[in-house]
Design an enzyme around this catalytic site. Structure first.
Site, PDB file in Angstrom:
ATOM      1  N   LYS A  40       0.826  -1.215   0.000  1.00  0.00           N
ATOM      2  CA  LYS A  40       0.000   0.000   0.000  1.00  0.00           C
ATOM      3  C   LYS A  40       0.865   1.273   0.000  1.00  0.00           C
ATOM      4  CE  LYS A  40      -2.024  -1.031   3.900  1.00  0.00           C
ATOM      5  NZ  LYS A  40      -1.247  -2.252   4.241  1.00  0.00           N
TER       6      LYS A  40
ATOM      7  N   ARG B 189      -9.200   1.924   9.617  1.00  0.00           N
ATOM      8  CA  ARG B 189      -8.785   0.564   9.945  1.00  0.00           C
ATOM      9  C   ARG B 189      -9.747  -0.104  10.905  1.00  0.00           C
ATOM     10  NH1 ARG B 189      -2.791   1.002   9.039  1.00  0.00           N
ATOM     11  NH2 ARG B 189      -1.936  -1.013   9.518  1.00  0.00           N
TER      12      ARG B 189
ATOM     13  N   ARG C  27      11.731  -6.251   4.059  1.00  0.00           N
ATOM     14  CA  ARG C  27      11.648  -4.782   4.037  1.00  0.00           C
ATOM     15  C   ARG C  27      12.744  -4.159   4.896  1.00  0.00           C
ATOM     16  NH1 ARG C  27       6.115  -1.791   5.169  1.00  0.00           N
ATOM     17  NH2 ARG C  27       6.131  -3.056   7.068  1.00  0.00           N
TER      18      ARG C  27
ATOM     19  N   ARG D 297      11.951  -2.477  10.526  1.00  0.00           N
ATOM     20  CA  ARG D 297      10.936  -1.943  11.436  1.00  0.00           C
ATOM     21  C   ARG D 297      10.705  -2.930  12.574  1.00  0.00           C
ATOM     22  NH1 ARG D 297       5.809   0.205   7.941  1.00  0.00           N
ATOM     23  NH2 ARG D 297       4.692  -0.993   9.516  1.00  0.00           N
TER      24      ARG D 297
ATOM     25  N   ARG E 246      -0.237  -8.610  13.666  1.00  0.00           N
ATOM     26  CA  ARG E 246      -0.793  -7.580  12.766  1.00  0.00           C
ATOM     27  C   ARG E 246      -1.775  -8.207  11.783  1.00  0.00           C
ATOM     28  NH1 ARG E 246       4.427  -5.280  10.363  1.00  0.00           N
ATOM     29  NH2 ARG E 246       3.102  -3.914   9.112  1.00  0.00           N
TER      30      ARG E 246
HETATM   31  P1  AP5 Z   1       4.917  -1.584   1.646  1.00  0.00           P
HETATM   32  O1  AP5 Z   1       4.533  -0.724   0.486  1.00  0.00           O
HETATM   33  O2  AP5 Z   1       5.750  -0.974   2.722  1.00  0.00           O
HETATM   34  O3  AP5 Z   1       3.591  -2.309   2.240  1.00  0.00           O
HETATM   35  P2  AP5 Z   1       2.390  -1.744   3.100  1.00  0.00           P
HETATM   36  O4  AP5 Z   1       1.152  -2.390   2.629  1.00  0.00           O
HETATM   37  O5  AP5 Z   1       2.435  -0.249   3.136  1.00  0.00           O
HETATM   38  O6  AP5 Z   1       2.815  -2.378   4.485  1.00  0.00           O
HETATM   39  P3  AP5 Z   1       2.821  -1.797   5.948  1.00  0.00           P
HETATM   40  O7  AP5 Z   1       3.440  -2.902   6.769  1.00  0.00           O
HETATM   41  O8  AP5 Z   1       3.501  -0.463   6.026  1.00  0.00           O
HETATM   42  O9  AP5 Z   1       1.321  -1.668   6.225  1.00  0.00           O
HETATM   43  P4  AP5 Z   1       0.645  -1.635   7.551  1.00  0.00           P
HETATM   44  O10 AP5 Z   1      -0.704  -1.210   7.162  1.00  0.00           O
HETATM   45  O11 AP5 Z   1       0.722  -2.849   8.389  1.00  0.00           O
HETATM   46  O12 AP5 Z   1       1.568  -0.614   8.369  1.00  0.00           O
HETATM   47  P5  AP5 Z   1       1.350   0.895   8.815  1.00  0.00           P
HETATM   48  O13 AP5 Z   1       2.639   1.566   8.736  1.00  0.00           O
HETATM   49  O14 AP5 Z   1       0.169   1.485   8.139  1.00  0.00           O
HETATM   50  O15 AP5 Z   1       5.653  -2.875   1.072  1.00  0.00           O
HETATM   51  C1  AP5 Z   1       6.191  -3.860   1.946  1.00  0.00           C
HETATM   52  C2  AP5 Z   1       7.540  -4.362   1.379  1.00  0.00           C
HETATM   53  O16 AP5 Z   1       7.273  -5.019   0.121  1.00  0.00           O
HETATM   54  C3  AP5 Z   1       8.553  -3.246   1.063  1.00  0.00           C
HETATM   55  O17 AP5 Z   1       9.846  -3.713   1.343  1.00  0.00           O
HETATM   56  C4  AP5 Z   1       8.398  -2.991  -0.450  1.00  0.00           C
HETATM   57  O18 AP5 Z   1       9.590  -2.530  -1.054  1.00  0.00           O
HETATM   58  C5  AP5 Z   1       8.007  -4.384  -0.941  1.00  0.00           C
HETATM   59  N1  AP5 Z   1       7.100  -4.371  -2.098  1.00  0.00           N
HETATM   60  C6  AP5 Z   1       6.079  -3.504  -2.333  1.00  0.00           C
HETATM   61  N2  AP5 Z   1       5.460  -3.812  -3.491  1.00  0.00           N
HETATM   62  C7  AP5 Z   1       6.102  -4.932  -3.973  1.00  0.00           C
HETATM   63  C8  AP5 Z   1       5.926  -5.730  -5.128  1.00  0.00           C
HETATM   64  N3  AP5 Z   1       4.969  -5.475  -6.037  1.00  0.00           N
HETATM   65  N4  AP5 Z   1       6.756  -6.783  -5.298  1.00  0.00           N
HETATM   66  C9  AP5 Z   1       7.727  -7.066  -4.396  1.00  0.00           C
HETATM   67  N5  AP5 Z   1       7.954  -6.326  -3.289  1.00  0.00           N
HETATM   68  C10 AP5 Z   1       7.151  -5.268  -3.083  1.00  0.00           C
HETATM   69  O19 AP5 Z   1       0.907   0.674  10.337  1.00  0.00           O
HETATM   70  C11 AP5 Z   1       1.834   0.265  11.308  1.00  0.00           C
HETATM   71  C12 AP5 Z   1       1.187   0.295  12.684  1.00  0.00           C
HETATM   72  O20 AP5 Z   1       0.737   1.645  12.972  1.00  0.00           O
HETATM   73  C13 AP5 Z   1      -0.073  -0.557  12.853  1.00  0.00           C
HETATM   74  O21 AP5 Z   1       0.240  -1.901  13.169  1.00  0.00           O
HETATM   75  C14 AP5 Z   1      -0.755   0.178  14.007  1.00  0.00           C
HETATM   76  O22 AP5 Z   1      -0.155  -0.129  15.226  1.00  0.00           O
HETATM   77  C15 AP5 Z   1      -0.482   1.632  13.697  1.00  0.00           C
HETATM   78  N6  AP5 Z   1      -1.514   2.239  12.835  1.00  0.00           N
HETATM   79  C16 AP5 Z   1      -1.378   2.707  11.555  1.00  0.00           C
HETATM   80  N7  AP5 Z   1      -2.535   3.197  11.089  1.00  0.00           N
HETATM   81  C17 AP5 Z   1      -3.445   3.034  12.096  1.00  0.00           C
HETATM   82  C18 AP5 Z   1      -4.820   3.308  12.216  1.00  0.00           C
HETATM   83  N8  AP5 Z   1      -5.523   3.858  11.201  1.00  0.00           N
HETATM   84  N9  AP5 Z   1      -5.452   2.994  13.379  1.00  0.00           N
HETATM   85  C19 AP5 Z   1      -4.771   2.450  14.423  1.00  0.00           C
HETATM   86  N10 AP5 Z   1      -3.440   2.141  14.360  1.00  0.00           N
HETATM   87  C20 AP5 Z   1      -2.803   2.426  13.211  1.00  0.00           C
END
Ligand code: AP5
Length: 214
Positions: free
Chosen positions: A13, A88, A127, A160, A171
């Site tokens: 994402k 979320r 990652r 991370r 998660r």
């Molecule tokens: P990446 O693009 O980083 O994936 P992502 O879907 O953004 O993954 P996240 O782990 O960041 O999502 P998340 O929703 O769990 O975390 P967030 O930071 O929002 O890609 C992942 C890897 O794959 C990278 O290395 C990339 O290079 C690679 N890649 C990408 N596309 C590829 C492809 N096509 N082929 C191969 N490789 C590829 O949330 C973290 C924490 O914050 C949560 O657990 C929670 O505690 C808190 N939080 C965030 N938002 C909220 C909310 N709204 N409410 C409550 N808590 C929240």
């Protein structure tokens, strides 16, 4: 263009939100990035947020809603945004409705990223992130030019805290219980588009553009 990205951790994402936001000239709003910044503050709130995120749980809705509402009301988001990682939970979806109503706006499309669990594990375990400029790499799919060093500023890359195996498992459970139900919510509103997020970043971007512009 007001777009929401739904999908499990590691689905890509953040990677695609940055590209799509650039394509449409709108901000990429990621609550995960905003919360990681909050977690970096040496305050009681910062420490509490850091502890919740390290466990893979959701940060309480009131805090996240407040951050998201303030951000989408900013001037640069007037023409639209790509909202990555928010809402979320059902309560966050209701708060987003209220926040959009306040600014007289509505969502155009909600994208659900579809990816297998094996691919999620491969993407998250590989990652690496630059702690300074936040650029995201992958050891196999998007490696830095010099091993473990950021291409932009040469800083040593880090993993991370929440990308460790036990936290990733938690998660995924939290996603299934709290966030996945939003797929049906937005499908019911006729806003949902499913996008196959397997394959290369360029392939996924092509599918996203087709889905958004259709
Ligand atoms: P990446 O693009 O980083 O994936 P992502 O879907 O953004 O993954 P996240 O782990 O960041 O999502 P998340 O929703 O769990 O975390 P967030 O930071 O929002 O890609 C992942 C890897 O794959 C990278 O290395 C990339 O290079 C690679 N890649 C990408 N596309 C590829 C492809 N096509 N082929 C191969 N490789 C590829 O949330 C973290 C924490 O914050 C949560 O657990 C929670 O505690 C808190 N939080 C965030 N938002 C909220 C909310 N709204 N409410 C409550 N808590 C929240």
């Amino acid at each position: 263009m007001r777009i929401v990205f739904l999908g499990p951790p590691g689905a890509g994402k953040g990677t695609q939100a940055a590209r799509l936001a650039e394509h449409f000239g709108v901000p990429h709003i990621a609550t995960g990035d905003m919360l990681r910044e909050a977690a970096g503050a040496d305050t009681p709130l910062g420490r509490r947020v850091a502890e919740i995120m390290a466990r893979g749980e959701l940060v309480p809705d009131d805090l996240t809603n407040q951050l998201a509402r303030g951000r989408i009301a900013q001037r640069d988001a007037e023409k639209g945004f790509v909202l990555d990682g928010y809402p979320r939970s059902a309560e966050q979806a209701r708060a987003l409705d209220r926040a959009l109503e306040e600014i007289g706006a509505a969502l155009d499309v909600v994208i659900n990223f579809e990816v297998t669990e094996d691919e999620i594990v491969a993407r998250l375990s590989g990652r690496r992130v630059c702690p300074v400029c936040k650029t995201v790499y992958h050891l196999v799919a998007h490696p830095p030019r010099v091993a473990e060093r950021c291409d932009r500023d040469g800083t040593g890359l880090i993993q991370r805290d929440d990308d460790r195996e036990a936290t990733v498992r938690r998660r995924l459970e939290v996603y299934a219980a709290r966030t996945r139900p939003l797929v049906d919510l937005y499908r019911g509103r006729g806003l949902l588009k499913e996008v196959d997020a397997m394959g290369s970043k360029e392939e996924v971007l092509g599918r996203l553009l087709t889905a958004v512009e259709a």
